[in-house]
Enzyme design. Structure first.
Site, PDB file in Angstrom:
ATOM      1  N   ASP A  70       0.911  -1.156  -0.083  1.00 53.01           N
ATOM      2  CA  ASP A  70      -0.019   0.000  -0.009  1.00 53.01           C
ATOM      3  C   ASP A  70       0.862   1.363  -0.061  1.00 53.01           C
ATOM      4  OD1 ASP A  70      -2.248   1.526  -0.009  1.00 53.01           O
ATOM      5  OD2 ASP A  70      -2.300   1.276   2.342  1.00 53.01           O
ATOM      6  N   ASP A 108      -3.754  -1.538   5.521  1.00 50.39           N
ATOM      7  CA  ASP A 108      -4.333  -0.954   6.677  1.00 50.39           C
ATOM      8  C   ASP A 108      -5.741  -0.864   6.943  1.00 50.39           C
ATOM      9  OD1 ASP A 108      -4.101   0.928   4.947  1.00 50.39           O
ATOM     10  OD2 ASP A 108      -3.812   2.738   6.191  1.00 50.39           O
ATOM     11  N   ASP A 145      -8.413  -3.653   2.468  1.00 54.10           N
ATOM     12  CA  ASP A 145      -7.018  -4.383   2.104  1.00 54.10           C
ATOM     13  C   ASP A 145      -7.474  -5.916   2.729  1.00 54.10           C
ATOM     14  OD1 ASP A 145      -5.503  -2.602   1.086  1.00 54.10           O
ATOM     15  OD2 ASP A 145      -5.125  -1.649   2.978  1.00 54.10           O
TER      16      ASP A 145
END
Length: 773
Positions: free
Chosen positions: A200, A503, A507
């Protein structure tokens, strides 16, 4: 006010700043409404909402007429009609994806299962052959059955699960000391096998905090860093007084005045309100301009709230020189209504050419992934004057969620270790590419794929060209949760061991599907943490590198102690099997075999599992995901070491019987002692082939020396404690027998070191794969 669980489709919900949205809403009214959707999209900046319809297939982050469950209202107010609740919301749909996503079996578990299945069949064959040969040779049936059972125990390294578990637990403890919390034991080793990291952007590669990084002023661009202010004038650095009446000084003050955010007490970074407004106040504070003191000198008398149509907001302040109008807003809108520009030498009129030049500068800065605001001002005698007319442009301010300082070095460490890093983000492509370039994520020609190209990606039907384009991409922008899940699956099908960082709730499905899911501990949602295999307690990307190194060391250590245990067990089987087949007396009794296998073998193996590993382990490429714990060279090494120990043990047994003319009992003691000592010295034969004989990862391991000392003590107890010696059947062989056993036990050490010196070095991973093909 009602309980959120009582909401039903059709209800009208009132939204205000600070609220958390409790259902999916279609907005009916929106007044300066901004929503933090990072939990769903990963985008760090709030999304400006409106009531205008959006395309049916718009990405989640582009649905400006919607407010989603779990997101937070950062600014403004509005009303929305409930269209979905519970598991029917976007948040619920993602949670359902996370629950239905099937986690992958850890590579270590696969390999240990494969090894166990092989050993079961090997054990059965050896036990049957040994019992049959002994009976045919006239040995007592009961003794041979006991021996067969003992050999079956010897053939299987019972210490392997214990040592493997303890080694992984020790690795888990070491990682926790470095802020990497492992939630699944076998994941400790999986990190070492990782070939690609899908990461990410927000909060992992970046600070997750909007920060002022550049001011675009008349003639000059001012680049900012958090340690001070660097001003570039035609490629040279110069100091600028931010409190002066220069364009920079005014831009700093107007940014602090035209603002509704508040900094947290005692902090220059955190606060409440719009993140970009917090960044403007924080920048002013860093430059020595305190907002409260500024407001004391220039008290606010009126505010013109952000107008979605005008795309601007203004505050009016009372000063000694009259009323000051402070304005900020979208660059195109502010530039359009400005009639003058403030430069180093004063103001100048804004003509069409100059206005076009500012528009171009805005466009170029936007290509760098910056979020831009224009700052302007004017003086007027009346509070009711039109705030957005006859303004003086001060400049543009560029904001960015900046790259973490440790990330470029960590990315380079990944590249050195042969691990690819690919960015998956819900943010816009320009912003993602800017961060990727600053992080040195890809090559000069960076490949960026937006969600529109792969929105309906089906890993089972995707063309080969699309697969190759995806596998070679460096950045994926505006990706939805389903797309992240599909990308993880596609990389796994291509033979990669995939680590995935994240996070947010969006996800969670991909984190669960990945071989190693990595969640952020400080800002990660509980859903993401529950789906992950590892939690970074400091949210730093470099912690992944530390954990990856530990994973590689653990796998190398596991290989070492498996080779050690198997070679020792093979020698025990061969010693008894060959002696029985040759018609010799039994060189080892069943209890002696169990003593060696369950006591003296385990401690050196555990010591090998605690080794710190090769210092250069992160300069080597990751191992082939298809490679087993025991590849062909290691099976050969097991055979060589097992045969060496067998030759030494049977040789000592024969010399004791026929040269020293010892009885069978003392000769068995010689064979037992030779085998026990040879197995202890065998620990030095599992060093890496490219390491030195005296200085290597085994000899430098203090646990190995401690294990040898402990095992020597246990062997001494077995020989000299009368009750234990009688139980194990170990009569005293005399001084000649002890000398013979000691000398014979060194033969396998010499032969093993010679083999390591003569054997060909291991092929690099790429050459192994080519050889396999």
């Amino acid at each position: 006010m009602i309980d959120a669980h009582e909401l039903v489709p059709g209800d009208l919900v009132i939204l205000e700043a600070g609220d958390v949205v409790t259902a999916d809403l279609r907005l009916a009214e929106a007044s300066n409404l901004q929503v933090d959707e990072s939990v769903l999209t990963g985008e760090s900046a709030p999304v400006i909402k409106s009531t205008e319809a959006t395309a049916k297939n718009a990405a989640l982050g582009d649905r400006v007429s919607m407010a989603f469950k779990g997101t937070g209202i950062t600014q403004g107010a509005g009303k929305g009609i409930v269209i979905a609740t519970g598991m029917d919301t976007e948040l619920g749909r993602i949670s359902d994806l996370a629950q239905s996503a099937e986690g992958e079996v850890a590579p270590l578990e696969k390999r240990l299962n494969q090894l166990g299945h092989r050993l079961v069949w090997l054990t059965l064959v050896l036990a049957v052959l040994t019992i049959g040969a002994g009976i045919l040779r006239g040995h007592d049936v009961a003794i041979m059955v006991q021996t067969g059972v003992a050999l079956a125990v010897a053939a299987i390294p019972e210490g392997l699960p214990v040592v493997a578990t303890l080694t992984l637990a020790r690795g888990m403890w070491r990682m926790s000391q470095r802020n990497a919390l492992i939630t699944q034991l076998s994941s400790v080793e999986t990190l070492g096998a990782t070939t690609v990291i899908l990461t990410d952007k927000t909060g992992t590669l970046t600070e997750n905090q909007m920060t002022v990084v550049r001011y675009l002023l008349a003639g000059d661009d001012v680049d900012i860093d958090r340690d001070g202010m660097k001003v570039r004038f035609d490629q040279s650095d110069a100091k600028v007084d931010p409190k002066s009446n220069t364009p920079l000084g005014w831009a700093l003050r107007i940014g602090a005045l035209c603002n509704n955010a508040e900094l947290a007490e005692g902090s220059k970074d955190g606060g409440t309100g719009d993140p970009m407004e917090i960044a403007l106040i924080s920048m002013a504070e860093d430059a020595g301009i305190e907002r409260q003191k500024l407001l004391d000198d220039c008290p606010e008398v009126r505010e013109h709230a952000f107008d979605p149509d005008a795309k601007m907001m203004a505050t009016v302040h009372e000063t000694n020189e009259g009323l000051l109008f402070a304005v900020k807003g979208a660059p195109e809108a502010v530039i359009e209504v400005c009639t003058q520009v403030l430069g180093p030498d004063g103001t100048r009129d804004m003509d069409d050419d100059l206005r076009e030049d500012w528009i171009n500068r805005n466009s170029e800065a936007a290509k760098d992934g910056l979020r831009l605001l224009a700052l302007a001002m004017k003086r007027d005698a009346s509070q009711v004057a039109e705030p957005y007319e006859n303004l003086t442009l001060l400049g543009l301010v560029g904001l960015l969620d900046p790259l973490r300082k440790d990330v470029p070095a960590a990315i380079e460490a990944c590249r050195t270790a042969g691990v690819r890093v690919v960015m998956l983000t819900g943010d816009h492509a320009d912003t993602a590419e800017t961060i990727a370039r600053k992080a040195s994520l890809g090559e000069a020609e960076m490949t960026v794929i937006e969600s529109g190209e792969i929105a309906d990606l089906d890993v089972d039907t995707a063309s080969e060209d699309l697969r190759q384009r995806i596998l070679s991409a460096d950045v994926f922008a505006r990706v939805a949760p389903e797309t992240k899940l599909a990308l993880v699956t596609l990389f796994q099908q291509a033979g990669h061991v995939v680590a995935m960082t994240g996070d947010g709730v969006n996800d969670a499905p991909a984190l669960k599907k990945a071989d190693i899911g990595i969640a952020m501990g400080q800002r990660g949602t509980q859903v993401a943490k529950d789906a992950a295999h590892m939690v970074l307690q400091d949210d730093k990307f470099e912690t992944i590198i530390v954990a990856m190194r530990q994973g590689r060391v653990i796998f190398d250590n596991i290989r070492k102690f498996v080779v050690y245990l198997m070679s020792c067990n093979v020698s025990e089987v061969l010693v008894v099997g060959i002696a029985v087949g040759a018609g010799l007396p039994m060189p080892l009794l069943p209890l002696q075999i169990l003593f060696l296998n369950l006591v003296t073998d385990v401690f050196p193996a555990f010591a090998l599992g605690l080794g710190k590993g090769d210092e250069n382990v992160m300069t080597k490429p990751p191992r082939d995901p298809e490679e087993s714990i025991l590849d062909r060279p290691r099976w050969v090494l097991i055979g060589v070491l097992g045969a060496s120990i067998t030759i030494a043990t049977l040789g000592a047994f024969g010399l004791a019987l026929y040269l020293l003319q010892l009885d069978t009992g003392p000769s068995v003691t010689v064979a037992f002692l030779t085998l026990a000592l040879a197995q202890l010295w065998n620990v030095f034969n599992v060093r890496d082939r490219d390491s030195g004989f005296l200085s290597n990862e085994v000899t430098s391991n203090p646990y190995v020396w401690g294990a040898i000392a402990l095992c020597l003590g246990l062997i001494g107890l077995a020989l000299w404690v009368p009750a234990l010696a009688a139980l194990l059947g170990l009569p005293n062989p005399g001084s000649a027998g002890f000398v013979l056993a000691g000398c014979a036990s060194l033969v396998p050490l010499a032969l093993g070191q010679a083999w390591l010196w003569l054997a060909e070095p291991e092929l690099p991973r790429a050459e192994k794969q080519e050889a396999r093909r």
